[in-house]
Design a protein around this motif. Sequence first.
Motif, short mmCIF file in Angstrom:
data_model
loop_
_atom_site.label_atom_id
_atom_site.label_comp_id
_atom_site.label_asym_id
_atom_site.label_seq_id
_atom_site.Cartn_x
_atom_site.Cartn_y
_atom_site.Cartn_z
N GLY A 1 0.79 -1.22 0.00
CA GLY A 1 0.00 0.00 0.00
C GLY A 1 0.82 1.27 0.00
N TYR A 2 2.13 1.16 0.27
CA TYR A 2 3.00 2.33 0.26
C TYR A 2 3.69 2.55 -1.08
CZ TYR A 2 2.58 1.69 5.34
OH TYR A 2 2.10 1.51 6.61
N SER A 3 3.67 1.54 -1.96
CA SER A 3 4.44 1.61 -3.20
C SER A 3 4.12 2.86 -4.01
CB SER A 3 4.19 0.36 -4.05
OG SER A 3 4.68 -0.80 -3.40
N GLY A 4 2.82 3.17 -4.15
CA GLY A 4 2.41 4.32 -4.94
C GLY A 4 2.53 5.63 -4.20
N VAL A 5 2.98 5.58 -2.94
CA VAL A 5 3.08 6.79 -2.13
C VAL A 5 4.53 7.22 -1.94
CG1 VAL A 5 2.50 7.80 0.13
CG2 VAL A 5 0.98 6.11 -0.90
N THR A 6 5.45 6.24 -1.90
CA THR A 6 6.85 6.55 -1.58
C THR A 6 7.80 6.19 -2.74
OG1 THR A 6 7.14 4.39 -0.48
CG2 THR A 6 6.44 6.25 0.88
N ALA A 7 8.17 4.92 -2.84
CA ALA A 7 9.24 4.52 -3.77
C ALA A 7 8.89 4.78 -5.23
CB ALA A 7 9.59 3.05 -3.56
N ASN A 8 7.66 4.46 -5.64
CA ASN A 8 7.33 4.62 -7.06
C ASN A 8 7.34 6.08 -7.52
OD1 ASN A 8 7.20 1.89 -7.34
ND2 ASN A 8 4.99 1.75 -7.56
N PRO A 9 6.67 7.01 -6.81
CA PRO A 9 6.77 8.41 -7.25
C PRO A 9 8.18 8.97 -7.12
CG PRO A 9 5.44 8.23 -5.25
CD PRO A 9 5.65 6.85 -5.76
N ALA A 10 8.96 8.51 -6.12
CA ALA A 10 10.34 8.97 -6.00
C ALA A 10 11.17 8.48 -7.18
CB ALA A 10 10.95 8.50 -4.69
N LEU A 11 10.96 7.21 -7.57
CA LEU A 11 11.65 6.69 -8.76
C LEU A 11 11.20 7.46 -10.00
CD1 LEU A 11 13.49 4.72 -10.21
CD2 LEU A 11 11.67 3.00 -10.11
N GLY A 12 9.91 7.82 -10.05
CA GLY A 12 9.43 8.62 -11.17
C GLY A 12 10.15 9.95 -11.27
N ASP B 1 16.23 3.16 1.40
CA ASP B 1 14.98 3.24 2.16
C ASP B 1 14.15 4.43 1.69
OD1 ASP B 1 12.93 3.18 3.97
OD2 ASP B 1 14.14 3.87 5.68
N CYS B 2 13.26 4.19 0.73
CA CYS B 2 12.35 5.25 0.28
C CYS B 2 11.22 5.46 1.28
CB CYS B 2 11.78 4.91 -1.09
SG CYS B 2 13.03 4.84 -2.39
N GLY B 3 11.09 4.57 2.25
CA GLY B 3 10.09 4.73 3.29
C GLY B 3 10.32 5.97 4.13
N GLU B 4 11.51 6.55 4.06
CA GLU B 4 11.79 7.77 4.81
C GLU B 4 10.91 8.94 4.36
OE1 GLU B 4 15.92 8.72 4.87
OE2 GLU B 4 16.39 7.15 6.33
N ILE B 5 10.26 8.81 3.22
CA ILE B 5 9.30 9.83 2.80
C ILE B 5 8.19 9.94 3.84
CG2 ILE B 5 7.53 10.36 1.05
CD1 ILE B 5 9.44 9.14 -1.02
N LEU B 6 7.80 8.80 4.42
CA LEU B 6 6.79 8.80 5.48
C LEU B 6 7.42 8.81 6.87
CD1 LEU B 6 4.12 6.28 4.14
CD2 LEU B 6 3.94 8.75 4.27
N SER B 7 8.47 8.03 7.07
CA SER B 7 9.01 7.87 8.42
C SER B 7 9.88 9.03 8.87
CB SER B 7 9.81 6.57 8.51
OG SER B 7 10.96 6.61 7.68
N GLY C 1 9.97 12.25 6.82
CA GLY C 1 9.57 13.50 6.19
C GLY C 1 10.42 13.94 5.01
N VAL C 2 11.17 13.00 4.40
CA VAL C 2 11.96 13.32 3.21
C VAL C 2 11.01 13.59 2.05
CG1 VAL C 2 13.69 12.47 1.58
CG2 VAL C 2 13.89 11.93 4.01
N SER C 3 11.25 14.64 1.28
CA SER C 3 10.36 14.96 0.16
C SER C 3 10.58 13.99 -1.00
CB SER C 3 10.60 16.38 -0.33
OG SER C 3 11.85 16.49 -0.99
#
Length: 509
Positions: free
Chosen positions: A279-290, A457-463, A465-467
């Motif tokens: 459920g986090y894929s489209g919120v963190t890693a995928n848009p960051a990779l985009g 760790d792209c989860g740091e977008i949530l954990s 606050g990394v943009s």
Amino acid sequence: MILPELTPLAALRLNQDDDVAVCVRALEAGETVLDSIVANETIPAGHKVALRDMAPGTPVRKYGQVIGATTAAVRTGDWVHVHNLGMGEVTMRVGAHDANPATVTAPVNRTFEGYLRADGRIGTRNYLAVVTSVNCSAMVARRIAREVESRLGDGFPNIDGVVAVTHGSGCAMESSGEAMDVLRRTLAGYAQHPNVAGVLMLGLGCETNQLSGLTEAEGLASGDTLSAMTIQGEGGTSATIAAGIERLMAMAEAANSLTRTPQPLSGLVVGLQCGGSDGYSGVTANPALGHAVDLLVAQGGTAILSETPEIYGAEHLLTRRAADASVTERLMGRIGWWERHVAATGGSMDNNPSAGNKAGGLTTILEKSLGAVAKAGSSPLNAVYGYAEPVTAPGLVFMDTPGYDPVSATGQIAGGANLICFTTGRGSVFGAKPAPSLKLATNTAMYRRMADDMDLDCGEILSAGVSIPEMGERILDLMIRTASGAPSRSEALGFGEDEIQPWRIGAIM
């Protein structure tokens, strides 16, 4: 997809039109989130909580897009998942063409340390390879590869290793037609890959996929960097292993003489993959990779989006930025092929979300696709390729592949991808020789649990606050370091040969 500023809330509403929010952490029954929503039950992290009452058959939106329809009455605060959400009616959509798709301003020109090949392509690794025509030569190919690696030792520092390109096909199939064309195109792509300096083509001798037919069909010519032989022609296993070792060792000196030199980012061809999504894929890693893809494209690089079943329901987000009408037509044609193919085999496009995907919070293929497409960033879509076709257009392109990660990545690498970026939420362990594969974790908890396998760790977008733009910069930096020779986690662990899986189309006789 438009993401809001991320906050430390327990649940996240991704778009003002959404009917559900994503739980940033597990919710307890009775807990209040988003100021006024009270959870009616325990809801796992990464899953969805209802933001309003919905009658059966109501379309449900996430990312501002429809991800399915309710199959039962839903109350505000309910857990929304497989027990009350289904696909609903799906119609393929072509988005209104955007004449001015968003682009990223090119940053200061950057380079990586790569291997410039004679044909102008650039390698991120420098391998020798044994490419098999048929499954029957797989064991001998692996024996040759391992023995040559042991003989190279530390005396050939510029050679990254010897990869055995084996597979489970090559016989009991039609001698011509789509299935054979795809197999031969895939094997030729590995034999001519920019990360390979010398190759031994190895057959059994009596297979349907004859080496002579493969080399003639794909224009592979024997020479200093390519040799071909069969086990039957050499007189058996032991004789073939000895001859194969001799031929590859003869190529090793020239391969070792090659050195890394500064190369432009236009030489990077990156395959985009996601596996074990949550459920986090489209919120963190995928848009960051985009975002990283947009930065790469701005420098003239290439990114290959694939996994056609996993853009189903999100195709309009790609067609609206297609370079021209022919790109749209080709993309929609491939999606139509998949609809017919799945129907003919008695399946459903919604069979795609795996058990792990669902445990991680994804419910329908529409929801999975909308998150997966975020890997493509915002750049124009310049071309659409068939499976394992050579990728020649720069910028963002699409390759038709199954959603199964090993098969998809195999097609991308055969098409010329010299680096793979692989987002994962559940924790996929994956390698992709001869191309390094980077594992981008969607959540910090999994990253910490599987740190030995994860590269970032792209989860740091949530954990933390990394943009998303900052994380995208980190991904691009990681791409450059890896392309310049830094080993990926999967390389350090030895992954990469067993994951080579050409797409098997058609009947096995």
